[in-house]
Design a protein around this motif. Structure first.
Motif, short mmCIF file in Angstrom:
data_model
loop_
_atom_site.label_atom_id
_atom_site.label_comp_id
_atom_site.label_asym_id
_atom_site.label_seq_id
_atom_site.Cartn_x
_atom_site.Cartn_y
_atom_site.Cartn_z
N ASP A 47 -10.75 3.42 -7.47
CA ASP A 47 -9.76 4.42 -7.05
C ASP A 47 -8.91 4.85 -8.24
N GLU A 48 -8.32 6.04 -8.09
CA GLU A 48 -7.39 6.54 -9.12
C GLU A 48 -5.95 6.39 -8.68
N VAL A 49 -5.72 6.44 -7.36
CA VAL A 49 -4.37 6.31 -6.81
C VAL A 49 -4.36 5.18 -5.79
N PHE A 50 -3.17 4.62 -5.58
CA PHE A 50 -3.05 3.43 -4.73
C PHE A 50 -1.83 3.60 -3.82
N PRO A 51 -2.02 4.24 -2.66
CA PRO A 51 -0.90 4.53 -1.77
C PRO A 51 -0.26 3.27 -1.22
N ASP A 52 1.03 3.39 -0.87
CA ASP A 52 1.76 2.23 -0.35
C ASP A 52 1.75 2.18 1.17
N LYS B 195 -13.51 5.15 -12.01
CA LYS B 195 -12.37 6.05 -12.08
C LYS B 195 -11.29 5.41 -12.96
N GLN C 77 -2.79 -1.35 -2.57
CA GLN C 77 -2.22 -1.52 -3.90
C GLN C 77 -2.68 -2.80 -4.59
N SER D 71 3.82 -3.74 -12.17
CA SER D 71 3.09 -2.48 -12.27
C SER D 71 1.69 -2.67 -12.88
N SER E 33 -7.35 4.88 -14.35
CA SER E 33 -5.92 4.89 -14.07
C SER E 33 -5.27 4.01 -15.13
N ASN F 196 -8.68 -4.36 -11.74
CA ASN F 196 -8.87 -3.00 -11.24
C ASN F 196 -10.23 -2.54 -11.76
N GLY G 266 -3.64 -1.85 -8.07
CA GLY G 266 -5.07 -1.59 -7.89
C GLY G 266 -5.97 -2.74 -8.26
#
Length: 364
Positions: free
Chosen positions: A251-256, A313, A263, A272, A315, A247, A276
């Motif tokens: 990005d800070e978020v990783f939509p499904d 960023k 992801q 988990s 995460s 990673n 990212g």
């Protein structure tokens, strides 16, 4: 006398026919006894040992068959695009666009087409998330994807069986029944060709091998040392990639959404810690393979360096290797150091690779 002459003439004809038939039988026997010529990869002297797939050994004829297929538009459902449509040799077998839409559906892809070289060293999976185990399985992804080549594999087999040259080549390379062409054979041939796409002829390589007095200048040497200290172990060794997943803080978020393609490695492992993470591309030929990242979001090398210096960023899975700024994310570089890194990256361009006729369209 005439009778004797005629008899001699007939005898001569019979002998000639026997010789011809004998030669024909010997020729057919020789042909049956022929086998594809085994090939060893031409590994550059400064490279590690390459991985050999014992289930798909390289042969000269298999490689050539794979090359023909790589450039053949019959591999797509509409007979419009080939593998080479998204992997151009002049761009180190990348395509020069962020997200392509030339596939059968016309939809824009979610990921950037990766460059193809030094794949014989990739043992940790292919695609940006490692979703395929090897080159043989990887081929079925783009071949069957509705947004890429959208080919029915049974239809493809039938199409290729209509081409006498393919029938002969597949029979010779893979054996099987007469006229047998299976999708697994197609994938194997493509894989053989792609394993020969070895890029190891850059200025840097020649310097490392001490060839023809090639030297790096002071700035290039400084850049090389900076890359080693700042960019490894992700861009590790002579391949300039660890062939692993990280990673890198884009990005800070990783939509499904979109089947989880944003992801990263998590999409494959469901761990988990892999959220990212995407596969580390090689720095080799990096000047040729813009735009950058798995989605092609950065158009230039300067934008990439901007990201690593000030744009990382954070995460829960941002790689700790990026925390180079007094415990904060970011790679610290002065302008002079940045210029040196850029100078070194240019030495990784392999002009011999992108002009090698053995990798070019055999029909041109």
């Amino acid at each position: 006398m005439k009778g004797r002459s005629a008899g001699q003439h007939i005898s001569a004809l019979m002998i000639l026919m026997l010789v011809v038939l004998s030669c024909k039988k010997e020729s057919e026997l020789d042909k049956r006894n022929q086998t594809p010529k085994a090939v060893k990869l031409q590994v550059p002297g400064n490279f590690p040992v390459a991985y050999e797939n014992m289930d798909n050994p390289l042969t000269a004829e298999g490689i050539e068959l794979g090359r023909k297929l790589f450039f053949d538009v019959r591999l797509s459902g509409s007979n419009r695009i080939s593998c080479a449509s998204c992997h151009h040799q002049a761009l180190a077998f990348s395509d020069g666009v962020a997200l392509s839409n030339i596939g059968e559906s016309g939809n824009m892809l979610d990921r950037h087409a990766p460059a193809l070289f030094n794949l014989a060293w990739s043992r940790s999976g292919l695609f940006w998330d490692g979703g395929s185990k090897n080159l043989e399985s990887q081929a079925f992804g783009p071949l069957t994807s509705p947004d890429e080549m959208h080919q029915d594999l049974l239809v493809l087999e039938d199409e290729l069986k209509q081409v006498p040259e393919y029938v002969q080549l597949f029979q010779f390379v893979f054996g099987g029944g007469r006229g047998e062409i299976k999708s697994a054979m197609i994938a194997k041939a493509l894989a053989q060709f792609q394993r020969t796409l070895i890029s190891g002829g850059s200025k840097y390589d020649k310097y490392k091998r001490g060839e023809s007095g090639t030297r790096l200048n002071k700035k290039e040497m400084e850049g090389m040392n900076l890359v080693k200290s700042k960019c490894q172990p992700c861009h590790a060794g002579e391949l300039f990639t660890d062939n692993s997943y990280h990673n890198n803080g884009i990005d800070e978020v990783f939509p499904d959404t979109h089947e989880g393609v944003f992801q990263g490695r998590f999409r494959v492992t469901f761990q988990s810690a892999d959220l990212g993470k995407f596969k580390t591309p090689s720095l080799r030929n990096v000047i040729l393979t813009a735009p950058y990242m798995h989605d092609g979001r950065f158009n230039t090398i300067d934008q990439v360096l901007d990201h690593y210096q000030t744009g990382v960023k954070t995460s829960s899975t941002t790689d700790q290797l990026l925390y180079q700024n007094m415990g904060k994310p970011g790679v610290v570089l002065s302008q002079t150091e940045r210029d040196a890194v850029l100078a070194f990256l240019f030495t990784l361009t392999d002009q011999e690779f992108i002009t090698n006729k053995k990798h070019s369209n055999p029909n041109e």
